[in-house]
Motif scaffolding. Structure first.
Motif, PDB file in Angstrom:
ATOM      1  N   ARG A 147     -64.104  -2.411 -54.159  1.00 56.10           N
ATOM      2  CA  ARG A 147     -64.209  -2.504 -52.704  1.00 56.10           C
ATOM      3  C   ARG A 147     -65.663  -2.394 -52.286  1.00 56.10           C
ATOM      4  O   ARG A 147     -66.458  -1.728 -52.956  1.00 56.10           O
ATOM      5  CB  ARG A 147     -63.390  -1.385 -52.052  1.00 56.10           C
TER       6      ARG A 147
ATOM      7  N   HIS B 135     -63.572  -6.914 -49.419  1.00 56.88           N
ATOM      8  CA  HIS B 135     -64.615  -6.339 -48.574  1.00 56.88           C
ATOM      9  C   HIS B 135     -64.498  -6.787 -47.129  1.00 56.88           C
ATOM     10  O   HIS B 135     -63.837  -7.774 -46.807  1.00 56.88           O
ATOM     11  CB  HIS B 135     -65.995  -6.730 -49.114  1.00 56.88           C
TER      12      HIS B 135
ATOM     13  N   THR C 240     -61.409  -2.608 -45.210  1.00 55.87           N
ATOM     14  CA  THR C 240     -61.438  -2.376 -46.654  1.00 55.87           C
ATOM     15  C   THR C 240     -60.743  -1.062 -47.001  1.00 55.87           C
ATOM     16  O   THR C 240     -60.022  -0.975 -48.004  1.00 55.87           O
ATOM     17  CB  THR C 240     -62.899  -2.358 -47.145  1.00 55.87           C
TER      18      THR C 240
END
Length: 262
Positions: free
Chosen positions: A40, A149, A157
């Motif tokens: 992430r 993202h 996210t």
């Protein structure tokens, strides 16, 4: 979380923004989320050639960009050697009303905080189309590595990470703790300065920095509100994943088989 995990959790990229691995967590059955399978982060506009090489070496094959078109145009992603899925166009409820509250003179530190918390609480239906597709990709890409993202790698996210970790039976407190790591790995002060630049450009005469912190940083109330809203409406996150996002029991079993070890 051990010191070793802390060292491993951040993916060492020169231009990475809040770039973290969600591996290494122990689930309720004592199994461990595999490292370097799901990562992430914030936007990918600052990656170096070396960063691109690193992501290729890791085996990243899909990039999921939750940002709206105007955000993508403002900070275009670098040419990561992977497939981009960038048409999710996720909005998080009332966060977009931050500016409306500010210009209307209704913003305070408390109202700003509540605005963000309520956005997390109220968005669980609105995000279903995007997160349904996203979770389908996570299931289907289980043999490779994925990156997801938004702009800062905290709100949209953070919700997506919570859903994945819930599917893998990671405890709720661990999920909250993962969400809160943004405080350590994202420069919220820099974002506050950017927002203040927008305020000056818009001829706003005065504001309090405390009003901007909820918008620019994270608070555990946010992710707790998101997960609690799911529990209240669907019973638990697993039911949300199946009845709202369309995953099957076999999909969840595949995720656990491919993304867990031990």
């Amino acid at each position: 979380m051990s010191a070793a995990e802390n060292q491993t959790r951040v993916v060492g990229l020169e231009g990475g923004i809040n770039f973290r691995d969600i591996g290494g967590y122990i689930n309720t059955q004592g199994r461990t989320v595999k490292w370097r399978k799901i990562m992430r982060c914030g936007h990918l506009a600052r990656l170096s050639e070396g960063d691109l090489d690193t992501l290729e070496t890791i085996g990243v094959s899909k990039i999921h960009d939750f940002r709206r078109t105007e955000e993508q145009e403002q900070s275009p992603s670098c040419a990561v050697r992977a497939e981009f899925i960038d048409d999710y166009q996720i909005h998080i409820g009332d966060i977009s009303r931050f500016w409306e509250f500010l210009f209307g003179g209704e913003l305070t530190a408390d109202s700003s905080h509540q605005l963000v918390v309520n956005s997390y609480r109220s968005c669980i239906e609105a995000v279903i189309p995007a997160f349904s597709r996203f979770m389908r990709h996570i299931v289907d890409n289980a043999d490779s590595a994925s990156v997801f993202h938004c702009s800062a790698g905290k709100d949209r996210t953070g919700m997506a990470a919570a859903l994945i970790l819930s599917a893998l039976d990671v405890p709720r407190q661990t999920i909250v703790d993962d969400y809160m790591l943004t405080i350590e790995h994202y420069d919220s002060d820099a974002l506050i300065e950017i927002v203040e630049g927008h305020l000056r450009a818009a001829k706003v005469e005065s504001w309090d920095r405390d009003w901007l912190i909820p918008y620019c940083s994270v608070h555990q109330d946010n992710i707790v509100a998101f997960l609690d809203a799911i529990d209240e409406q669907y019973g638990d996150v697993k039911t949300y994943l199946t009845s709202a996002l369309g995953l099957s029991a076999a999909d969840l079993e595949k995720m656990q088989s491919c993304y867990l070890e031990g």
